[in-house]
Design a protein around this motif. Structure first.
Motif, short mmCIF file in Angstrom:
data_model
loop_
_atom_site.label_atom_id
_atom_site.label_comp_id
_atom_site.label_asym_id
_atom_site.label_seq_id
_atom_site.Cartn_x
_atom_site.Cartn_y
_atom_site.Cartn_z
N GLN A 8 38.10 42.55 41.07
CA GLN A 8 38.22 41.11 40.87
C GLN A 8 38.73 40.47 42.16
OE1 GLN A 8 37.43 39.63 37.78
NE2 GLN A 8 37.60 37.69 38.82
N ARG A 15 33.62 38.62 40.59
CA ARG A 15 33.77 39.98 40.07
C ARG A 15 32.72 40.87 40.73
NH1 ARG A 15 34.85 40.63 33.92
NH2 ARG A 15 36.52 39.25 34.62
N VAL A 17 34.53 33.91 35.43
CA VAL A 17 33.78 34.59 36.48
C VAL A 17 32.70 33.65 36.99
CG1 VAL A 17 32.24 36.53 37.01
CG2 VAL A 17 34.24 36.89 35.55
#
Length: 109
Positions: free
Chosen positions: A9, A15, A44
């Motif tokens: 991350q 990600r 994300v």
């Protein structure tokens, strides 16, 4: 070759999913779980699939890549190995995937 899927991350909702080894219908589960979790996470903003260490991929991995592409956040990080590049060429899917030469380059796209 041993298969490995590592999830990293980064700031800004990036990600990175690092894939190493062979991916087919019998071995795809860890990658599917990591990819679907990233696609389902609203925090994300970019999913980077590092495919530089993939030694084999079949249509089941390509199917997963297309599913992740539908999220609008997928970028492949390479260099894309010859076998995976050949699969993308044969299926005429190469131009569908935004691709960068490295994870660092994919983070800046």
């Amino acid at each position: 070759m041993e298969q490995q899927v590592v999830v990293l991350q980064y700031e800004g909702g990036i990600r990175v999913i690092v894939c190493e080894g062979e991916f087919d219908q019998d071995t795809l589960r860890p990658l599917t779980e990591a990819g679907m979790a990233a696609a389902a996470d609203p925090d994300v903003t970019r999913i980077i699939l590092d495919v530089s260490r993939v030694v084999f991929a079949d249509s089941s991995m390509l199917n997963l890549m297309v599913r992740l592409l539908r999220s609008g956040r997928l970028v492949l990080a390479g260099p894309v190995p010859h076998q995976l590049d050949r699969l993308l060429e044969l299926t005429q899917a190469r131009d569908l995937f935004p691709t960068a030469e490295s994870v660092a380059a994919a983070r800046t796209l």
